[in-house]
Design a protein around this motif. Sequence first.
Motif, short mmCIF file in Angstrom:
data_model
loop_
_atom_site.label_atom_id
_atom_site.label_comp_id
_atom_site.label_asym_id
_atom_site.label_seq_id
_atom_site.Cartn_x
_atom_site.Cartn_y
_atom_site.Cartn_z
N ARG A 192 0.78 -1.37 0.23
CA ARG A 192 0.15 -0.05 0.21
C ARG A 192 0.76 1.22 0.07
O ARG A 192 1.90 1.33 0.53
N SER A 193 0.48 2.25 -0.80
CA SER A 193 1.10 3.42 -0.86
C SER A 193 0.81 4.51 0.38
O SER A 193 1.57 5.32 0.48
N LYS A 194 -0.49 4.01 1.02
CA LYS A 194 -0.80 4.97 2.06
C LYS A 194 -1.33 4.20 3.25
O LYS A 194 -1.70 2.72 3.04
N VAL A 195 -0.97 4.60 4.51
CA VAL A 195 -1.19 3.53 5.54
C VAL A 195 -1.96 4.39 6.72
O VAL A 195 -1.86 5.72 6.76
N LEU A 196 -2.74 3.99 7.70
CA LEU A 196 -3.68 4.47 8.56
C LEU A 196 -2.75 4.81 9.50
O LEU A 196 -1.51 4.33 10.00
N ASP A 228 4.38 -6.91 12.21
CA ASP A 228 4.24 -5.95 11.30
C ASP A 228 2.85 -6.07 10.81
O ASP A 228 2.40 -6.88 10.36
N VAL A 229 2.25 -4.52 10.61
CA VAL A 229 1.06 -4.53 10.50
C VAL A 229 0.69 -3.80 9.04
O VAL A 229 -0.50 -3.71 8.59
N LEU A 230 1.66 -3.61 8.50
CA LEU A 230 1.63 -2.67 7.38
C LEU A 230 1.97 -3.49 6.02
O LEU A 230 1.32 -3.42 5.04
N VAL A 231 3.23 -4.55 5.95
CA VAL A 231 3.50 -5.13 4.79
C VAL A 231 3.14 -6.53 4.77
O VAL A 231 2.77 -7.13 3.91
#
Length: 310
Positions: A192-196, A228-231
């Motif tokens: 994702r290019s944007k994250v919360l 890791d919650v992003l990738v």
Amino acid sequence: MKSIKVFAPATVANVVCGFDVLGFAVDAPGDEVIMRLTEKPGVVITKIEGDGGKLPLAAEKNTVSASVQHYLNHIGCNHFGVEIELYKKMPIGSGLGSSSASTVAGLFAINSLLDNYLTPMDLVPFAMKGEELACGFGHADNVAPAVLGGFVLIRSYEPLDIIKLPVPKGLYCAIVFPDVDVPTRDARQMIRSKVLLKDAVIQWGNIAGLVSGLFMNDLDLIGRSMQDVLVEPTRSILIPDFYKLREMAHEQGAISFGISGSGPSVFAFAKDEQTAHNITNKIQQHLTGLHINSNAYVSAVNEQGPKIIG
């Protein structure tokens, strides 16, 4: 004519929570380069073995030769030539820094032949040029630990600011490479290019916790922080039974478990060598049941980086 043979290590990038900013080197696998200085100017690759014909011999397209050429241009040495033999001792597309190991072996070789004209830290930007050629982005989380050894943190890319981190005593790494195809470029495009903001806060806390754990020699803190919650939620889709493998690793005593680089290799930290072997054995057994071949490696953290072997 001067010649040298060099080994450079595989690396685990990201270290779960530190996407593009954390990495460490391992003892095995790795790649080897034989390099010779010649009277005829230019950088050429005369042989590649172990790649199954996948890598280009053309000097401008191969990460090893291209990085060496950047190095020579930078220091103004174009009155002699370089011949390179590349021996791939590790799988391509494994998520273990295959292109990085080759590139670093070449740069370490030419720098050694020229009496260490540049410091190891100075070699990192040239190795990043190789990563840019290999996957479209010159990240340093593979090449920096491959050059410097140990754990590294890339605090900033512009300007480049790399910090070596301490290595906890007794820490072992268990790595399993499943024979499935996960191209690095494709894996990066999934992110994702944007994250919360709430996810970013979780990630920042975990990165800080992991770095603190390394300094404090606190393996439990390291384990708690490696989330890791992003990738990982996206990339784990590409790895068969990823969450089942993680569960099995923890049942065998793993401190932590995650994806190495862009995958498909997975890795776990363990408190001793036998536990690391137990983890790789269990994961390989499960993959065999899924009719997936795999390679396994158990290693302490490699604090030396590249080395001359001949």
